[in-house]
Scaffold this active site. Structure first.
Site, PDB file in Angstrom:
ATOM      1  N   GLU A 174     -30.212  35.870  19.127  1.00  0.00           N
ATOM      2  CA  GLU A 174     -29.402  36.811  18.361  1.00  0.00           C
ATOM      3  C   GLU A 174     -28.055  36.142  18.071  1.00  0.00           C
ATOM      4  O   GLU A 174     -27.384  35.653  18.983  1.00  0.00           O
ATOM      5  CB  GLU A 174     -29.211  38.114  19.161  1.00  0.00           C
ATOM      6  CG  GLU A 174     -28.401  39.144  18.396  1.00  0.00           C
ATOM      7  CD  GLU A 174     -28.752  40.594  18.755  1.00  0.00           C
ATOM      8  OE1 GLU A 174     -29.747  40.823  19.460  1.00  0.00           O
ATOM      9  OE2 GLU A 174     -28.008  41.485  18.305  1.00  0.00           O
ATOM     10  N   ARG A 175     -27.701  36.100  16.781  1.00  0.00           N
ATOM     11  CA  ARG A 175     -26.442  35.482  16.346  1.00  0.00           C
ATOM     12  C   ARG A 175     -26.368  33.994  16.713  1.00  0.00           C
ATOM     13  O   ARG A 175     -25.278  33.462  16.947  1.00  0.00           O
ATOM     14  CB  ARG A 175     -25.225  36.206  16.916  1.00  0.00           C
ATOM     15  CG  ARG A 175     -25.246  37.706  16.767  1.00  0.00           C
ATOM     16  CD  ARG A 175     -25.459  38.132  15.352  1.00  0.00           C
ATOM     17  NE  ARG A 175     -25.425  39.587  15.193  1.00  0.00           N
ATOM     18  CZ  ARG A 175     -25.654  40.199  14.039  1.00  0.00           C
ATOM     19  NH1 ARG A 175     -25.943  39.500  12.958  1.00  0.00           N
ATOM     20  NH2 ARG A 175     -25.612  41.504  13.950  1.00  0.00           N
TER      21      ARG A 175
ATOM     22  N   ASN B 131     -29.018  42.433  24.735  1.00  0.00           N
ATOM     23  CA  ASN B 131     -30.046  43.381  24.290  1.00  0.00           C
ATOM     24  C   ASN B 131     -31.308  42.918  25.010  1.00  0.00           C
ATOM     25  O   ASN B 131     -32.108  42.161  24.477  1.00  0.00           O
ATOM     26  CB  ASN B 131     -30.229  43.326  22.774  1.00  0.00           C
ATOM     27  CG  ASN B 131     -29.006  43.866  22.053  1.00  0.00           C
ATOM     28  OD1 ASN B 131     -28.343  44.788  22.523  1.00  0.00           O
ATOM     29  ND2 ASN B 131     -28.691  43.282  20.906  1.00  0.00           N
TER      30      ASN B 131
ATOM     31  N   GLU C 107     -25.072  50.611  21.100  1.00  0.00           N
ATOM     32  CA  GLU C 107     -25.964  50.193  20.019  1.00  0.00           C
ATOM     33  C   GLU C 107     -27.430  50.424  20.365  1.00  0.00           C
ATOM     34  O   GLU C 107     -28.276  49.550  20.190  1.00  0.00           O
ATOM     35  CB  GLU C 107     -25.723  48.708  19.681  1.00  0.00           C
ATOM     36  CG  GLU C 107     -24.317  48.433  19.201  1.00  0.00           C
ATOM     37  CD  GLU C 107     -24.103  46.999  18.713  1.00  0.00           C
ATOM     38  OE1 GLU C 107     -24.777  46.086  19.201  1.00  0.00           O
ATOM     39  OE2 GLU C 107     -23.245  46.820  17.830  1.00  0.00           O
TER      40      GLU C 107
ATOM     41  N   ARG D 268     -20.578  45.560  30.663  1.00  0.00           N
ATOM     42  CA  ARG D 268     -19.854  45.397  29.400  1.00  0.00           C
ATOM     43  C   ARG D 268     -19.166  46.678  28.944  1.00  0.00           C
ATOM     44  O   ARG D 268     -19.714  47.770  29.070  1.00  0.00           O
ATOM     45  CB  ARG D 268     -20.790  44.904  28.304  1.00  0.00           C
ATOM     46  CG  ARG D 268     -21.253  43.489  28.535  1.00  0.00           C
ATOM     47  CD  ARG D 268     -22.242  43.073  27.470  1.00  0.00           C
ATOM     48  NE  ARG D 268     -21.658  42.367  26.350  1.00  0.00           N
ATOM     49  CZ  ARG D 268     -21.938  42.622  25.078  1.00  0.00           C
ATOM     50  NH1 ARG D 268     -22.718  43.628  24.747  1.00  0.00           N
ATOM     51  NH2 ARG D 268     -21.422  41.883  24.127  1.00  0.00           N
TER      52      ARG D 268
ATOM     53  N   LYS E 103     -14.704  42.576  25.360  1.00  0.00           N
ATOM     54  CA  LYS E 103     -14.509  41.674  24.220  1.00  0.00           C
ATOM     55  C   LYS E 103     -13.019  41.545  23.909  1.00  0.00           C
ATOM     56  O   LYS E 103     -12.265  42.500  24.098  1.00  0.00           O
ATOM     57  CB  LYS E 103     -15.238  42.200  22.982  1.00  0.00           C
ATOM     58  CG  LYS E 103     -16.740  42.050  23.055  1.00  0.00           C
ATOM     59  CD  LYS E 103     -17.410  42.419  21.729  1.00  0.00           C
ATOM     60  CE  LYS E 103     -18.928  42.314  21.880  1.00  0.00           C
ATOM     61  NZ  LYS E 103     -19.643  42.621  20.628  1.00  0.00           N
TER      62      LYS E 103
ATOM     63  N   ASP F 198     -15.003  44.095  17.206  1.00  0.00           N
ATOM     64  CA  ASP F 198     -16.147  43.211  17.409  1.00  0.00           C
ATOM     65  C   ASP F 198     -15.937  41.781  16.927  1.00  0.00           C
ATOM     66  O   ASP F 198     -16.445  41.417  15.878  1.00  0.00           O
ATOM     67  CB  ASP F 198     -17.384  43.800  16.709  1.00  0.00           C
ATOM     68  CG  ASP F 198     -18.665  43.095  17.121  1.00  0.00           C
ATOM     69  OD1 ASP F 198     -18.615  42.275  18.040  1.00  0.00           O
ATOM     70  OD2 ASP F 198     -19.715  43.390  16.524  1.00  0.00           O
TER      71      ASP F 198
ATOM     72  N   GLU G  60     -20.482  34.223  14.727  1.00  0.00           N
ATOM     73  CA  GLU G  60     -21.122  35.318  13.993  1.00  0.00           C
ATOM     74  C   GLU G  60     -20.291  35.739  12.783  1.00  0.00           C
ATOM     75  O   GLU G  60     -20.825  35.938  11.695  1.00  0.00           O
ATOM     76  CB  GLU G  60     -21.324  36.518  14.931  1.00  0.00           C
ATOM     77  CG  GLU G  60     -21.813  37.765  14.213  1.00  0.00           C
ATOM     78  CD  GLU G  60     -22.045  38.966  15.136  1.00  0.00           C
ATOM     79  OE1 GLU G  60     -21.866  38.825  16.368  1.00  0.00           O
ATOM     80  OE2 GLU G  60     -22.396  40.039  14.626  1.00  0.00           O
TER      81      GLU G  60
ATOM     82  N   HIS H  39     -13.962  43.567   9.440  1.00  0.00           N
ATOM     83  CA  HIS H  39     -15.325  44.066   9.262  1.00  0.00           C
ATOM     84  C   HIS H  39     -15.691  44.419   7.826  1.00  0.00           C
ATOM     85  O   HIS H  39     -16.347  45.431   7.571  1.00  0.00           O
ATOM     86  CB  HIS H  39     -15.596  45.253  10.176  1.00  0.00           C
ATOM     87  CG  HIS H  39     -16.908  45.087  10.922  1.00  0.00           C
ATOM     88  ND1 HIS H  39     -18.066  44.681  10.287  1.00  0.00           N
ATOM     89  CD2 HIS H  39     -17.233  45.243  12.226  1.00  0.00           C
ATOM     90  CE1 HIS H  39     -19.034  44.604  11.185  1.00  0.00           C
ATOM     91  NE2 HIS H  39     -18.567  44.920  12.367  1.00  0.00           N
TER      92      HIS H  39
HETATM   93  O1  GCW Z   1     -21.280  41.568  17.640  1.00  0.00           O
HETATM   94  C1  GCW Z   1     -22.291  42.509  17.733  1.00  0.00           C
HETATM   95  C2  GCW Z   1     -23.485  41.814  17.224  1.00  0.00           C
HETATM   96  C3  GCW Z   1     -24.763  42.179  17.918  1.00  0.00           C
HETATM   97  C4  GCW Z   1     -24.523  42.091  19.415  1.00  0.00           C
HETATM   98  C5  GCW Z   1     -23.433  43.074  19.801  1.00  0.00           C
HETATM   99  C6  GCW Z   1     -23.061  42.986  21.272  1.00  0.00           C
HETATM  100  C7  GCW Z   1     -25.986  41.354  21.145  1.00  0.00           C
HETATM  101  O2  GCW Z   1     -23.585  42.017  15.845  1.00  0.00           O
HETATM  102  O3  GCW Z   1     -25.756  41.291  17.501  1.00  0.00           O
HETATM  103  O4  GCW Z   1     -25.683  42.299  20.175  1.00  0.00           O
HETATM  104  O5  GCW Z   1     -22.278  42.819  19.085  1.00  0.00           O
HETATM  105  O6  GCW Z   1     -22.127  42.263  21.578  1.00  0.00           O
HETATM  106  O7  GCW Z   1     -23.695  43.615  22.091  1.00  0.00           O
END
Ligand code: GCW
Length: 677
Positions: free
Chosen positions: A144-145, A187, A268, A301, A336, A341, A369, A497
């Site tokens: 992912e990413r 995920n 999510e 997280r 984060k 994001d 990303e 974004h």
């Molecule tokens: O930055 C977003 C991404 C998702 C990612 C999510 C996260 C792993 O678009 O792909 O999922 O954050 O950090 O959980």
């Protein structure tokens, strides 16, 4: 015949293995000649880590005699080491062998960067205990990413077939002090905890161990139900607790030094304790309790947000602050750097400093990303530093995020820092050769967050490319300005974004995904209308400014004092608002986009000029990527200015390049890169 065949094979292979500059060696490019002989290395014992340290010296160290000495009294260095010149010898001392290995990589770095190796008196103590990469790798090999090919972990082949890259990975990380890795995507598939997968994980853990790297796993909160067949995964259900307890016992039997769990819960669409009316603390503590007897930790997280009317930038704060003090001491909250994001620029996350009784750690994204992925040259050390050096004022002036998370201001027993890895199975590991610098920079800053972006770029360039000043000066300059340049051509002045949905590669400021959740649409974030542009997070808007400690809440909340590089993050600003340099907001925005484009065009020229200093293969690869970056920068500029102009109704200042695209054509671009949001 046999010989003939061998000859042909060698003929085919040698030119590539010897001369190909595919970037696979990263920053570990030592001279081909041998290092010192084994009898010039004094050491006791035969620990596997020590053997690696000796092997590196024998292969590469061109300097004087070395003594490697473990010394229990150096425990206070927390895995660090000292290097001292004593008569004709260099003495490296550390509490444990891993510290000696770090010391060896230190002197090799000095040698490689042609720094002085005489009269050394060095003491190194890491800024953080846990310096961890988060891999967002799925069990099917996709990432992912990820933009550097498939996953390094060959789950299908493990545990029997072992890729040589597992050990190379461990070695490279050890060379910069990274000591932990979460192997799988946050995920998380529940299957990760299946017995057969754990046996595969054990093989990786065994390979990483001598390099000082502990393995961690992301876990899916519903594992007891999905994998164990239980009725639910409610953290207060005794059967669920027992399932985790047994699972922990199973893991530690295979991997006695297993690091712990990383959890993305109730975010999510991921399951979590809230599915059962429980809190994040209930969920985290259940896991912490089963890991505690083995010394394991839970990294929980804080990246949570749900479809609600509430400003997404406030949600993590609202959920976690009331839980402060309710977490076990082996739980750390992974936050984060920004509250939305991983955007090109965000205000720092106001959760930092707000949890007073709970350890907090930063999560950075090394994989790009939102920064041009594997195509754009964007050196991230300045972004990392900007966050770490941000003053939260939580404990008065000079309460930087670095000091909150490294234990200086909050004497927690646990300190950590995470980076979402940009590593894949591409030959050069990271897709773009310069993306290697971001892996390097994360590791170096996790070890010592006082290093400057410039020092790190300097080291990395000398090790990876060339130490000639004629090369170093322009290329370092390009690296150091590259993040601001990307902000300028993508999202200047606090915009955020406005990416195309799904893949997050190009611009889509017009994106308005009706029917979906509003906070997945660009129009939600920029709020452009006839009056102006920007997200009002002041009292008249979402009041996210209130999450910041005084005086920051006032500084950000007042349009006159808000830093201009965040003005559209916190304010809805009229198009004709007068900026500090006298320009209107619209003009300022236009010039920022233009500056971004111009800078990339300069990078192209600078790169072409240094051709004599770079091998052909990497030179061309980077040249081709810069071309894409230049085209993308124009695409961003035209898309954003032409679209925002439909609101501002003002002319693009006449001294900047005219748009070359039609807005309608740009709106039709749909890259086929796919992703869920
Ligand atoms: O930055 C977003 C991404 C998702 C990612 C999510 C996260 C792993 O678009 O792909 O999922 O954050 O950090 O959980």
């Amino acid at each position: 015949m046999q010989h003939f065949r061998l000859y042909i094979i060698l003929f085919l292979i040698i030119p590539f293995t010897v001369f190909a500059e595919d970037g696979s060696q990263l920053w570990l490019r030592f001279p081909a000649k041998n290092g010192i002989s084994a009898d010039k290395i004094l050491s006791k014992g035969n620990n596997p880590t020590l053997q690696i340290a000796k092997k590196e010296l024998i292969n590469y160290w061109q300097g004087q005699e070395i003594e490697l000495r473990t010394d229990k009294s150096l425990k206070n260095l927390k895995g660090g080491y000292t290097i001292k010149s004593v008569q004709n010898k260099l003495v490296i001392s550390a509490e444990k062998e891993i510290g000696l290995l770090y010391g060896v990589y230190h002197i090799l770095r000095l040698q490689q960067t042609k720094s002085s190796i005489t009269n050394l008196d060095i003491t190194e103590k890491p800024s953080y205990d846990v310096r961890i990469l988060n891999h967002w790798d799925n069990l099917d090999g996709t990432i992912e990413r990820g933009y550097a090919g498939h996953s390094l972990w060959k789950w299908e082949d493990l545990p029997n077939t072992i890729s040589p890259r597992y050990e190379e990975y461990a070695r490279v990380n050890a060379s910069i002090g990274i000591n932990a890795a979460v192997l799988n995507n946050v995920n998380a598939s529940p299957n990760m905890l299946r017995k057969d997968y754990l046996e595969k994980v054990k093989v990786l853990a065994d390979i990483f161990r001598p390099y000082g790297i502990k393995v961690y796993l992301s876990v899916n909160f519903s594992s007891p139900k999905v994998l164990g067949g239980l009725e639910n995964s409610d953290p207060l259900n005794r059967e669920v607790q027992k399932w985790w307890k047994d699972k922990a016992a199973e893991i530690y039997k295979l991997i006695p030094d297993f690091g712990g769990f990383l959890v993305k819960a109730n975010s999510e669409g991921q399951p979590g304790p809230q599915d059962y009316g429980r809190t994040h603390a209930d969920g985290a503590n259940m896991m912490a309790d089963v890991l505690k007897p083995y010394g394991g930790i839970v990294m929980w997280r804080a990246f949570v947000y749900s479809p609600s009317k509430e400003d997404r930038a406030k949600q993590a704060y609202l959920e976690f602050v009331p839980l402060d003090g309710k977490f076990r001491d082996n739980v750390i909250i992974q936050i984060k750097n920004g509250p939305v994001d991983f955007q090109p620029r965000e205000a720092f996350n106001p959760l930092f400093g707000a949890l007073r009784k709970t350890p907090e750690m930063v999560e950075f994204q090394i994989t790009q990303e939102y920064l041009g992925q594997a195509n754009h040259l964007v050196y991230l050390a300045p972004l990392f530093k900007e966050t770490l050096d941000s003053d939260t004022y939580s404990d008065g002036k000079n309460s930087t995020i670095a000091k909150i998370t490294d234990g200086t201001l909050r004497p927690h027993t646990l300190t950590a820092i995470a980076g979402v890895a940009n590593i894949g199975e591409d030959k050069n590991w990271t897709g773009h050769h310069f993306a290697q610098a971001n892996w390097y920079a994360f590791g170096r800053l996790a070890w010592n967050h006082d290093l400057t972006s410039e020092q790190i770029a300097d080291e990395w360039l000398k090790m990876t490319f060339n130490d000639d000043e004629k090369f170093l000066k322009p290329v370092k300059e390009m690296m150091l300005t590259s993040r601001e340049t990307a902000v300028d051509y993508m999202m200047p002045l606090g915009l955020h974004h406005i990416f195309a949905g799904g893949h997050h590669y190009g611009p889509e400021p017009w994106g308005d995904y009706k029917g979906g959740r509003p906070d997945w649409s660009p129009v939600y974030y920029h709020q452009a209308n006839q009056q102006g542009i920007g997200f009002d997070r002041t009292k008249s808007g979402s009041n996210a400014v209130a999450n910041y400690f005084p005086p920051l809440n006032d500084i950000y909340g007042n349009i006159k004092t808000c830093p201009e590089n965040l003005i559209l993050w916190f304010h809805h600003v009229p198009w004709n608002y007068q900026m500090k340099d006298g320009k209107t907001l619209w003009e300022e925005l236009s010039y920022k986009y233009d500056t971004g484009v111009k800078n990339v065009r300069e990078y192209q020229k600078d790169w072409d000029k240094v051709q004599p200093f770079v091998d052909e293969e990497r030179f061309q690869h980077i040249q081709a990527k810069l071309k894409i970056q230049a085209r993308d920068a124009v695409w961003w500029k035209d898309a954003c200015l032409l679209y925002f102009q439909t609101f501002s109704k003002m002319p693009i200042p006449y001294d900047i390049e005219r748009p070359v695209y039609e807005l309608d054509d740009l709106k039709k671009i749909k890259l086929n890169m796919g992703h869920h949001n």
